[in-house]
Design an enzyme around this catalytic site. Structure first.
Site, PDB file in Angstrom:
ATOM      1  N   ASP A  75      27.422   8.913  14.053  1.00  0.00           N
ATOM      2  CA  ASP A  75      26.933   7.574  13.708  1.00  0.00           C
ATOM      3  C   ASP A  75      27.340   6.528  14.745  1.00  0.00           C
ATOM      4  O   ASP A  75      26.951   5.362  14.638  1.00  0.00           O
ATOM      5  CB  ASP A  75      27.398   7.152  12.308  1.00  0.00           C
ATOM      6  N   HIS A  76      28.077   6.957  15.768  1.00  0.00           N
ATOM      7  CA  HIS A  76      28.438   6.068  16.876  1.00  0.00           C
ATOM      8  C   HIS A  76      27.788   6.478  18.199  1.00  0.00           C
ATOM      9  O   HIS A  76      27.694   5.642  19.104  1.00  0.00           O
ATOM     10  CB  HIS A  76      29.960   6.021  17.041  1.00  0.00           C
ATOM     11  N   HIS A  93      31.986  -0.830  11.313  1.00  0.00           N
ATOM     12  CA  HIS A  93      31.364  -0.773   9.989  1.00  0.00           C
ATOM     13  C   HIS A  93      31.574  -2.057   9.207  1.00  0.00           C
ATOM     14  O   HIS A  93      32.581  -2.745   9.376  1.00  0.00           O
ATOM     15  CB  HIS A  93      31.962   0.378   9.163  1.00  0.00           C
ATOM     16  N   HIS A 144      31.889  10.649  16.824  1.00  0.00           N
ATOM     17  CA  HIS A 144      31.126  10.797  15.584  1.00  0.00           C
ATOM     18  C   HIS A 144      29.669  10.365  15.773  1.00  0.00           C
ATOM     19  O   HIS A 144      29.382   9.386  16.460  1.00  0.00           O
ATOM     20  CB  HIS A 144      31.784  10.003  14.454  1.00  0.00           C
ATOM     21  N   HIS A 151      34.235   6.910  20.166  1.00  0.00           N
ATOM     22  CA  HIS A 151      34.607   8.249  19.695  1.00  0.00           C
ATOM     23  C   HIS A 151      33.342   9.052  19.433  1.00  0.00           C
ATOM     24  O   HIS A 151      32.227   8.536  19.523  1.00  0.00           O
ATOM     25  CB  HIS A 151      35.512   8.186  18.465  1.00  0.00           C
ATOM     26  N   ASP A 209      36.271   2.892  14.795  1.00  0.00           N
ATOM     27  CA  ASP A 209      36.707   3.152  13.423  1.00  0.00           C
ATOM     28  C   ASP A 209      38.227   3.234  13.315  1.00  0.00           C
ATOM     29  O   ASP A 209      38.742   3.845  12.370  1.00  0.00           O
ATOM     30  CB  ASP A 209      36.088   4.456  12.911  1.00  0.00           C
ATOM     31  N   HIS A 211      42.000   8.224  13.949  1.00  0.00           N
ATOM     32  CA  HIS A 211      40.726   8.564  13.303  1.00  0.00           C
ATOM     33  C   HIS A 211      40.188   9.848  13.918  1.00  0.00           C
ATOM     34  O   HIS A 211      39.758  10.766  13.212  1.00  0.00           O
ATOM     35  CB  HIS A 211      39.759   7.401  13.491  1.00  0.00           C
TER      36      HIS A 211
END
Length: 256
Positions: free
Chosen positions: A58-59, A166, A56, A54, A128, A111
């Protein structure tokens, strides 16, 4: 087949799979390039391909730097223009082959609206959407769609290794025990997780069978979970979707 969890930021994992040729790797959700570059320097392996679940940051945030090092890197991503560097857009039901591996793409909105997961070789890279003992927040979609996504993942073989994005398991365990306090499998898993974290060990991957036995978000149909959610919400007779939605709200405000 051994998936290596590279820690990133405070609690992210970048998943790395060694390619069969002894030289390359497959990466999943490299939000930070630094751990990947460090692993490449130590192990002498360069990444062949990247799977993104996805959009985001942080990915996906490390992909640009990785492409600067390896311009021919193949990047598989959902059909979402918020991910600008995809070399191949993939959606539900697609089969991809990269670095000697083959994966099925599963759409798992909830998400985010375009979230996907990758399943193959006994591994599930679910970003996530599903966490050990928990699930992701619903930033862009509805409880019904998120629950439908979890239902799809729950139908995979029980020995599937859940490789999520995570290290949230210990905090998730505290909430899970509040929801499902009489679950002996959950009590054992919680103790195991505490020991692992005390020894600075990752709690992942978990098995899908363990998640089905312990994760309250996969257990919305069990009487104990439904009773706890009804008591917390003050509402009896909730549908399974409303039970899931109420439990997610409970988790959003939960403090151990």
């Amino acid at each position: 087949m051994h998936a290596v969890a590279l820690p990133a930021f405070a609690d992210n994992y970048i998943w790395m799979l060694p390619a069969g040729d002894g030289r390359g790797t497959l990466l999943v959700d490299p939000g930070d390039a630094a751990p990947v570059l460090a692993a490449a320097a130590v192990g002498g392996r360069r990444p062949d391909a990247v799977l993104l679940t996805h959009h985001h940051d942080d990915h996906i945030g490390g992909v640009g730097a990785l492409l600067a090092h390896w311009p021919d890197l193949e990047v598989f991503a959902p059909d979402d223009r918020r991910i600008p560097f995809a070399t191949r857009r993939v959606g539900d039901g697609a089969r991809i082959e990269a670095a000697g591996y083959a994966f099925e793409v599963i759409a798992v909105p909830g998400h985010t609206v375009s979230h996907i997961a990758f399943h193959g070789h006994g591994l599930l890279f679910c970003g996530d959407t599903l966490f050990s003992l928990g699930c992701g927040r619903m930033f862009e979609d509805t409880p019904a769609r998120m629950l439908g996504s979890l239902d799809r993942l729950a139908a995979l073989p029980g020995d599937t290794l859940v490789c999520c994005g995570h290290e949230y398991t210990q905090s998730n365990a505290a909430f899970a025990r509040a929801v499902d306090p009489d679950n002996p499998a959950l009590a054992r898993r919680s103790e195991e997780v505490t020991t692992m974290r005390e020894n600075s060990l990752p709690t992942l991957p978990s098995t899908l069978a363990d998640e089905l036995a312990c994760n309250p978000f996969l257990r919305v149909d069990t009487p104990g979970v439904r009773a706890s959610v009804a008591a917390w919400s003050g509402t009896d007779g909730l549908s399974r979707v409303d039970t899931f939605a109420a439990m997610r709200r409970w988790k959003d405000g939960f403090r151990a």
